[in-house]
Design a protein around this motif. Structure first.
Motif, PDB file in Angstrom:
ATOM      1  N   THR A   1       3.478   2.492   3.014  1.00  0.00           N
ATOM      2  CA  THR A   1       2.993   2.645   4.384  1.00  0.00           C
ATOM      3  C   THR A   1       3.936   1.901   5.315  1.00  0.00           C
ATOM      4  O   THR A   1       4.510   0.882   4.960  1.00  0.00           O
TER       5      THR A   1
ATOM      6  N   LYS B   1       0.825  -1.203   0.000  1.00  0.00           N
ATOM      7  CA  LYS B   1       0.000   0.000   0.000  1.00  0.00           C
ATOM      8  C   LYS B   1       0.860   1.255   0.000  1.00  0.00           C
ATOM      9  O   LYS B   1       1.974   1.263   0.510  1.00  0.00           O
ATOM     10  N   THR B   2       0.322   2.308  -0.562  1.00  0.00           N
ATOM     11  CA  THR B   2       1.023   3.585  -0.665  1.00  0.00           C
ATOM     12  C   THR B   2       0.360   4.620   0.224  1.00  0.00           C
ATOM     13  O   THR B   2      -0.863   4.732   0.254  1.00  0.00           O
ATOM     14  N   GLN B   3       1.179   5.342   0.963  1.00  0.00           N
ATOM     15  CA  GLN B   3       0.686   6.426   1.803  1.00  0.00           C
ATOM     16  C   GLN B   3       0.981   7.755   1.108  1.00  0.00           C
ATOM     17  O   GLN B   3       2.130   8.084   0.845  1.00  0.00           O
TER      18      GLN B   3
END
Length: 643
Positions: A551, A502-504
């Motif tokens: 993340t 996942k990307t923050q």
């Protein structure tokens, strides 16, 4: 008839060309060096398709007469060397007389040149090394050489050329280093009609560094200027706060020639001793000038290696020059605060000044009263703690979130003393609870891991680095960083294989100033980098915008991490097919996002880490170091003379 025969001239030329011309960047290097030797103050390099289809070098040097132009394509014809002794006092970049005939033998070449004394120039056209056409023409002073269809008659060599981004990356690297070596020359590099590099030629090295590395790096460079009776070292080095993960950003020049010198590199590393963090390298641009008789560059056809007859003196000069530059510079990082500037006394109105004085007096009076009585505990103190406590609490919360602590599934932090007769039962019972939690977690993620039954209960920490845990047979000591690093690696690798990293998103996007070689590598591998959780966007020219990071990153220099990923990409020959590359980057991210030595952990957090170690079967960190040691009960009894 005998088996030994003399090779045909064209075959010999092609074989010789293989020693000198390895790729398009080799052609650019030889042609630009010839332009520098010709006294040019402006050099333009234009390439297409990474130099495979078209390479053009234009200079305003002294040019060549018609006779010299034709003779230049004969093997071993050169104006740089006349006698054998000249090899021991070289002051030019090219000297073997092999470059032009080697290039001509494997391409379609066109040369237009004119000297200041000539009213007209000459144009030559060669194919495969054979002169096809010669004619007079109008031309400016200097030379204009065009190389088309490189390796057209040696398809085996052409087949092993890399993708366009790789080849233009090598060309860009060569031109960058030549521009750093000769800041008094204006360089211009263009690829497929797009400008890559342009320098002013104003003899200011810092301006060239700015053009290549960007403003941020140029601002953090330290000037080096040191000499003795025999040698002189000049250039720039970066402050210890600006580093890279490899030596690819270090340029060393000897009498204007770019060389790869382990001797100079070691001297620089020693000068930075104790100032750099582990596995970090400074950005270096250093030029060494000495008597040509003291150095030999005639070691390899590429002329990238140099041997010094007084190596100890060179080492000492470079080390001393860099050390003095570091000591004389201000190494304290500057912080920019966004606070509003306070009003000066002169800018206050009389009314504002009166109110300020009255407020200050009242606050001092209240402070005096409060010191005589016991401090009251306000309700909002928990909401607004002191600054130092706040930072510790925030860091503890981040670590807790990183470990994803679930207090309902873990034992209470208050551990009562365990009687010796009940130790094994309690450990087995607790381990069974953790095992049930593991099963539920695995069912959610649907990932099959090799589990290891540790059956450990944490007792506490030593130096906030090692976890002490009690097992069925004695005591276990766990390296918290190494253990969590392996856990993070296993988690990231599983997420990568499933395409679930996942990307923050960043609140404020981060701008990266890169070299063109780094930009090309990012363009080619953007999809792979984004699979690792980074969100990148080209911002035009040599800039990239980072809009998101994986993340789990906390308290990290994200820019440094991304630059390290780029350096990993640059180290790979097969950029598009290297699975090891992804693994290396995941190991690097795991190391930087794991719990550090010195982080204080609660009992719940220790339990969670041990729980994860069981789930992933952790025995070693991704670098191969052990994560746990055991001291058995029998050994303890032996040491305390109980047996």
């Amino acid at each position: 008839m005998g088996k030994i025969r003399v090779l045909a001239e064209d075959v010999a030329n092609k074989i010789a060309a293989g020693e000198v011309i390895e790729r398009p960047a080799s052609v650019v290097k030889e042609l630009v060096e010839n332009s520098i030797d010709a006294g040019a103050s402006k050099i333009e390099v234009k390439v297409k398709n990474g130099g495979k289809d078209w390479i053009q070098v234009i200079d305003n040097g002294e040019g060549m007469s018609p006779d010299d132009a034709k003779l230049a394509f004969e093997r071993h014809a050169t104006s740089k060397v006349e006698r054998a002794n000249d090899l021991f006092a070289l002051r030019t970049l090219g000297f073997r007389g092999e470059a032009l005939p080697s290039i001509a033998s494997i391409s379609r070449l066109s040369l237009t040149t004119r000297t200041e004394e000539s009213l007209s120039g000459i144009k030559l056209r060669l194919v495969g090394g054979e002169l096809e056409k010669e004619e007079s023409c109008g031309a400016p002073i200097g030379s204009n050489i065009i190389i088309k269809d490189l390796f057209f008659n040696t398809p085996v060599r052409y087949k092993y050329l890399k993708q366009t981004s790789t080849e233009i990356g090598h060309i860009s690297d060569i031109v960058n280093r030549l521009a750093l070596s000769y800041p008094e020359i204006a360089f211009y590099l263009e690829h497929n009609g797009r400008k890559i590099l342009e320098t002013t030629g104003n003899n200011n090295l810092l301006d060239v560094i700015f053009s290549i590395y960007g403003r941020q790096v140029a601002k953090e460079m330290v000037k080096v200027d040191y000499s003795d009776s025999y040698m002189e070292i000049k250039g720039y080095i970066s402050k210890p706060t600006v580093t890279r993960s490899s030596r690819k950003h270090q340029s060393y020049f000897v009498n204007g020639r770019y060389v790869k010198s382990n001797l100079m590199s070691k001297a620089v590393q020693e000068a930075y001793h104790t100032l750099l963090t582990v596995h970090r390298q400074p950005i270096v641009v250093l030029s060494l000038k000495l008597n040509p008789i003291l150095v030999d560059v005639n070691v390899h056809p590429t002329k990238l290696e140099a041997k010094f007859s007084r190596a100890e003196m060179v080492y000492g000069l470079v080390k001393e020059g860099v050390s003095r530059a570091i000591k004389s510079s201000d190494l304290v990082p500057k912080l920019k605060l966004a606070n509003k500037p306070e009003k000066s006394r002169d800018n206050y109105t009389q009314n504002e000044l009166t109110l300020a004085v009255d407020k200050k007096y009242r606050s001092k009076k209240e402070e005096g009263k409060s010191s005589q009585t016991k401090p009251k505990v306000e309700k909002n103190q928990a909401k607004y703690p002191q600054k130092n406590k706040e930072s510790k609490e925030l860091r503890a919360k981040k670590i807790e979130k990183l470990l994803q602590v679930d207090e309902d599934k873990l034992i209470s932090s208050k551990i009562e003393p365990i009687k010796e007769t009940e130790i094994e039962d309690n450990i087995k019972e607790t381990a069974q609870e953790y095992k049930q939690d593991d099963n539920s977690l695995n069912q959610e993620k649907e990932v099959d891991y090799k589990k290891v039954e540790l059956n450990l209960i944490p007792i506490g920490q030593i130096h906030q680095t090692y976890i002490i845990a009690q097992g069925l047979d004695g005591m276990h000591i766990i390296d918290q960083h190494a253990a969590h690093e392996r856990v993070r690696y296993e988690e990231l690798m599983a997420e990568f294989k499933a395409g679930e990293i996942k990307t923050q998103e960043l609140l404020i996007p981060m701008n990266l100033d890169l070299t063109h070689q780094e930009v090309e590598v990012l363009n080619e591998n953007k999809e792979k980098i984004e699979q690792l959780g980074f969100s990148l966007e080209s911002f035009g020219g040599s800039s990239y915008i980072v809009r998101g990071v994986p993340t789990g990153l906390y308290n990290l220099n994200d820019e440094e991490l991304i630059r390290d990923c780029i350096d990993k990409l640059l180290e790979e020959d097969e950029l598009g097919e290297a699975y090891e590359l992804v693994e290396d980057i995941l190991i690097m991210i795991s190391c930087k996002t794991a719990i550090k030595a010195g982080d204080k952990l609660s009992i719940q957090e220790m339990n969670r880490l041990i729980d994860d170690m069981e789930r992933y079967g952790v025995t070693n960190c991704p670098h191969g170091r052990p994560v746990m040691m055991q001291l058995s009960k029998k050994e303890l009894e032996k040491e305390f003379k109980r047996t």
